[in-house]
Design an enzyme around this catalytic site. Structure first.
Site, PDB file in Angstrom:
ATOM      1  N   ARG A 271     -67.282  -1.769 -30.756  1.00 41.49           N
ATOM      2  CA  ARG A 271     -66.505  -2.639 -29.857  1.00 41.49           C
ATOM      3  C   ARG A 271     -66.207  -1.846 -28.587  1.00 41.49           C
ATOM      4  NH1 ARG A 271     -60.953  -2.995 -31.728  1.00 41.49           N
ATOM      5  NH2 ARG A 271     -60.551  -1.779 -29.864  1.00 41.49           N
ATOM      6  N   HIS A 275     -59.553  -4.654 -28.267  1.00 42.55           N
ATOM      7  CA  HIS A 275     -59.578  -5.667 -29.329  1.00 42.55           C
ATOM      8  C   HIS A 275     -59.367  -7.054 -28.727  1.00 42.55           C
ATOM      9  CE1 HIS A 275     -58.709  -7.899 -32.952  1.00 42.55           C
ATOM     10  NE2 HIS A 275     -57.588  -8.291 -32.384  1.00 42.55           N
ATOM     11  N   TYR A 284     -55.774   4.877 -28.931  1.00 40.27           N
ATOM     12  CA  TYR A 284     -56.208   5.299 -30.261  1.00 40.27           C
ATOM     13  C   TYR A 284     -57.661   5.774 -30.353  1.00 40.27           C
ATOM     14  CZ  TYR A 284     -57.702   0.384 -30.312  1.00 40.27           C
ATOM     15  OH  TYR A 284     -58.261  -0.832 -29.995  1.00 40.27           O
TER      16      TYR A 284
END
Ligand SMILES: Cc1ncc(C[n+]2csc(CCOP(=O)(O)OP(=O)(O)O)c2C)c(N)n1
Length: 377
Positions: A271, A275, A284
């Protein structure tokens, strides 16, 4: 005891190496290349580019406050388009929320998709859902739900029903790696295996469930290997390789259609973006990791293949981008002029025929709005 076989994690190794057709230099593996017709390949490429451009634009529209929310598929276009291209139009799709490429491939007008992001009068779901939570029955695409993984048992049940009534359709259900941590995934796999249901379970392993990395989802060496425990085949494919995804899905679909039961496909990808528009991935994961995957762009890789085949040129690339961007700009301009759904549509679709009590509520509500208007003026 001596005859017993202890299944060690090492035996999982076989399911770790992904199936690959497209090489980095743009050539293909001659033994695996499905030799698809030129027009079909170009349609796949255009849909991937349209998906990417539409995602970019809608992400920006959210940032400008013009739509409320959005999720992009950037980097995962090959997994989505390679798989849907292997189905017939009569087959049913159960997406999660990252498969914008499905309606684009099935010919749903871009305007219809964009209208859903605005929840306006042209939106199939009449503004009752969040953006990206589309529903395109006309293209055999099931409506999208927010809860992670709920579509998997629904798809298996749908496919089982088709088998019982003798309808020769196949159902393909999409989910992320995070969804494989949900009970729904395991329930669905178990049921699909026992009843030999005509379903393809397609995991877009983009390696993150929001901020939770893959290694916190499973201790297995791949997701594909999980199929073995449910009694059917699993395969890991290079999810950035549109032809590998196509080849694996085609095989799974043909098997399902001829009564061979389910397959679990794991498309290993990444990805690239956040998100969703509510996420900040810099918190993160490292920029270096993202850049490594960015260099493996599935669209660029497919383009090199088309160029090698002699099907694509720089000039065609420029005119495609111009055509697609123009289409998106025009569509947004038009969609922003469409009014919200009429208030009375709130009462529609609850029952096939509106019962008396609902009819009364509707009339009372409309009378209230009229009265409130009169007091305001
Ligand atoms: C049952 C449930 N738990 C948690 C959430 C919040 N949530 C939304 S998306 C998501 C991550 C899903 O990750 P994955 O299945 O890998 O799909 P991806 O977003 O990576 O495509 C979570 C935890 C939810 N919507 N539903």
């Amino acid at each position: 005891m001596d005859d017993a076989i202890f299944i060690s994690p090492e035996v999982q190794e076989a399911a770790e190496v992904p199936l690959t057709v497209l090489r980095e230099d743009g050539r293909s593996d001659p033994d695996l290349d499905p030799d698809l017709p030129k027009e079909f390949l170009l349609r796949m490429y255009r849909t991937m580019v349209l998906n990417r451009e539409l995602d970019d634009r809608l992400f920006k529209l959210q940032r400008q406050g013009r739509i409320g929310f959005y999720l992009t598929c950037t980097g995962e276009e090959a997994a989505v388009i390679g798989s849907v291209a292997a189905l017939n139009d009569e087959d049913w799709l159960f997406p999660s929320y990252r498969e914008t490429g499905l309606p684009l491939w099935r010919g749903v007008p871009v305007r219809k998709f964009v209208a859903q992001q605005y929840g306006n009068a042209e939106d199939n779901v009449k503004g009752r859902q969040m953006p990206v939570h589309t529903s395109f029955r006309e293209a055999r695409i099931m409506s999208i739900s927010s809860p992670v993984g709920t579509q998997i048992p629904q798809a298996v049940g749908f496919a089982w029903a088709a088998k019982i009534v003798g309808d020769p359709i196949v159902v393909l259900v999409y989910f992320g790696d995070g969804a494989t941590s949900e009970g729904d995934f395991h329930t669905a796999c178990n049921f699909a295996g026992v009843f030999k249901v005509p379903v393809v379970l397609f995991c877009r392993n983009n390696q993150y469930a929001i901020s939770v990395p893959l290694k916190r989802q499973t201790a297995a060496r791949s997701i594909a290997v999980k199929a073995v425990a449910y009694g059917f085949e699993g395969v890991r494919v290079d999810g950035n390789d549109v032809l590998a995804v196509y080849v694996a899905t085609k095989r799974a679909v043909e098997k399902a259609r001829s009564g061979g039961g389910p397959t679990l496909i794991e498309a290993l990808t990444y990805r690239i973006g956040a998100h969703s528009t509510s996420d900040d991935p810099r918190r993160y994961r490292s920029e270096e990791e993202v850049q490594q995957w960015y260099a493996k762009d599935p669209i660029e890789r497919f383009r090199r293949y088309l160029e090698w085949r002699g099907y694509w040129s720089e000039l065609q690339q420029e005119s495609l981008l111009e055509e697609v961007r123009d289409l998106i700009n025009r569509t947004i301009e038009e969609v922003e002029k469409v009014p919200p759904p009429p208030v009375e549509s709130l009462f529609d679709d609850v029952y096939a025929r509106m019962p008396r009590h609902l009819q009364e509520q509707k009339e009372a509500y409309l009378a209230y709005l009229k009265e409130a208007d009169r007091w305001r003026s």
